[in-house]
Design a protein around this motif. Structure first.
Motif, PDB file in Angstrom:
ATOM      1  N   ALA A  55       0.857  -1.169   0.004  1.00  0.00           N
ATOM      2  CA  ALA A  55      -0.056   0.185  -0.021  1.00  0.00           C
ATOM      3  C   ALA A  55       0.962   1.321  -0.017  1.00  0.00           C
ATOM      4  O   ALA A  55       0.214   2.449   0.012  1.00  0.00           O
ATOM      5  N   ARG A  56       2.362   1.041   0.114  1.00  0.00           N
ATOM      6  CA  ARG A  56       3.038   2.301   0.070  1.00  0.00           C
ATOM      7  C   ARG A  56       2.749   3.056  -1.098  1.00  0.00           C
ATOM      8  O   ARG A  56       2.511   2.636  -2.102  1.00  0.00           O
ATOM      9  N   ASP A  57       2.947   4.595  -0.987  1.00  0.00           N
ATOM     10  CA  ASP A  57       2.408   5.437  -2.119  1.00  0.00           C
ATOM     11  C   ASP A  57       1.173   5.317  -2.674  1.00  0.00           C
ATOM     12  O   ASP A  57       0.982   5.795  -3.947  1.00  0.00           O
ATOM     13  N   GLY A  58       0.199   4.721  -1.914  1.00  0.00           N
ATOM     14  CA  GLY A  58      -1.173   4.627  -2.536  1.00  0.00           C
ATOM     15  C   GLY A  58      -1.557   3.971  -3.390  1.00  0.00           C
ATOM     16  O   GLY A  58      -2.538   3.894  -4.002  1.00  0.00           O
ATOM     17  N   ALA A  59      -0.753   2.965  -3.720  1.00  0.00           N
ATOM     18  CA  ALA A  59      -0.624   1.985  -4.660  1.00  0.00           C
ATOM     19  C   ALA A  59      -2.187   1.039  -4.686  1.00  0.00           C
ATOM     20  O   ALA A  59      -2.740   1.034  -5.567  1.00  0.00           O
ATOM     21  N   ILE A  60      -2.240   0.877  -3.478  1.00  0.00           N
ATOM     22  CA  ILE A  60      -3.832  -0.077  -3.081  1.00  0.00           C
ATOM     23  C   ILE A  60      -4.130   0.279  -1.772  1.00  0.00           C
ATOM     24  O   ILE A  60      -3.217   0.744  -0.969  1.00  0.00           O
ATOM     25  N   ALA A  61      -5.264   0.396  -1.286  1.00  0.00           N
ATOM     26  CA  ALA A  61      -5.637   0.545   0.078  1.00  0.00           C
ATOM     27  C   ALA A  61      -5.054  -0.770   0.672  1.00  0.00           C
ATOM     28  O   ALA A  61      -4.928  -1.899   0.489  1.00  0.00           O
ATOM     29  N   GLN A  62      -4.382  -0.796   1.832  1.00  0.00           N
ATOM     30  CA  GLN A  62      -3.814  -1.542   2.814  1.00  0.00           C
ATOM     31  C   GLN A  62      -4.849  -2.685   2.945  1.00  0.00           C
ATOM     32  O   GLN A  62      -4.351  -3.977   2.960  1.00  0.00           O
ATOM     33  N   SER A  63      -6.157  -2.419   3.396  1.00  0.00           N
ATOM     34  CA  SER A  63      -7.188  -3.293   3.778  1.00  0.00           C
ATOM     35  C   SER A  63      -7.582  -4.118   2.505  1.00  0.00           C
ATOM     36  O   SER A  63      -8.007  -5.292   2.496  1.00  0.00           O
ATOM     37  N   ALA A  64      -7.055  -3.873   1.382  1.00  0.00           N
ATOM     38  CA  ALA A  64      -7.640  -4.600   0.031  1.00  0.00           C
ATOM     39  C   ALA A  64      -6.338  -5.162  -0.619  1.00  0.00           C
ATOM     40  O   ALA A  64      -6.573  -6.285  -1.570  1.00  0.00           O
TER      41      ALA A  64
END
Length: 258
Positions: A55-64
């Motif tokens: 999820a670093r740098d907003g690549a994907i939501a951590q929960s997803a």
């Protein structure tokens, strides 16, 4: 430029002794060790760290992110300082850690490095991509795969020759590779005066070795640490603590990860 961030890793014990194989290489970690390493890489805490990493740098939501391990876990060999120094009978490479490939739901890939510590097998690093497992797979079980971390080159030793597996290795030894003796002369010329304990090392000249630095990969410490450091390559911290560091640039600035 992509930066490689890794924590200062504490508590690692020296690599355990390995019986020599018929080809003169130290044996890979045992099936039991590899299973323990993989278990450590797939604990809920490790998977949460992987979610943060993906999820670093907003690549994907951590929960997803929902990371999971794929494929086999493998022993990773690095070029051995004894071979570079020209020690009689020294193997070209030695086992350093176990790597497992992890993927996220959006297709990102990471390599989870697990090492034996004073408290058992622990995740010590997470790096982008799947080089560690991919290059072992490319060898199809024919020979021993190892990495020359100073230039991020991957090779396989087969029938007494060091054969290239990636462009960096082909640049170093040519498309057809070289004999073990020729490769020893090559790495001794590049790194022989820069090993731990050398005047070069004592002077604090950790950077450089007569060539360009290895292209870095994004890498993160496994825990939410306060002082993760940016290095010239994803292997630096682990290689240093496991006793195989030489000629790789020292840590030069820091950033927080986790």
């Amino acid at each position: 430029m992509v930066l490689a961030a890794t924590a200062a890793l504490g508590g690692l014990t020296p690599a355990t002794a390995h019986a020599a194989t018929a080809a003169g290489f130290p044996a890979p970690f045992t099936a039991a060790d590899t299973a323990q390493a993989r278990t450590a890489a797939s604990t809920p805490a490790s998977l949460r760290t992987l979610s943060r990493f993906f999820a670093r740098d907003g690549a994907i939501a951590q929960s997803a992110a929902r990371p999971h391990l794929v494929g086999p876990s493998v022993t990773v060999y690095f070029l051995a300082p004894g071979f570079v120094a020209g020690q009689r009978g020294a193997p070209v490479a030695a086992p350093q850690f176990v790597a497992s490939k992890a993927v996220s739901t959006d297709g990102q890939v990471a390599s989870v490095w697990t090492a034996r510590t004073a408290k058992g097998w622990k995740v010590v690093n997470i790096a982008t991509g799947g080089d560690e497992t991919d290059y072992v797979s490319k060898a199809h079980g024919l020979g021993t795969v190892f990495r020359e971390p100073q230039i991020d080159a991957w090779y396989v030793v087969r029938d007494g020759r060091v054969l290239p597996l990636d462009p960096d290795a082909r640049h170093a030894v040519g498309n057809s590779g070289v004999t073990l003796a020729a490769y020893q002369r090559l790495v001794h010329a590049k790194y022989g005066d820069k090993l731990p304990g050398s005047s070069y090392d004592r002077a604090g000249e950790g950077g450089g070795y007569g060539g360009s630095a290895a292209p870095p990969r994004v890498s993160a410490a496994p825990a939410a640490t306060a002082g993760a450091a940016v290095t010239a390559g994803a292997a630096t911290a682990v290689a240093a603590l496991l006793g195989t560091w030489f000629g790789i640039r020292r840590m030069r600035r820091s950033r927080r990860v986790g």
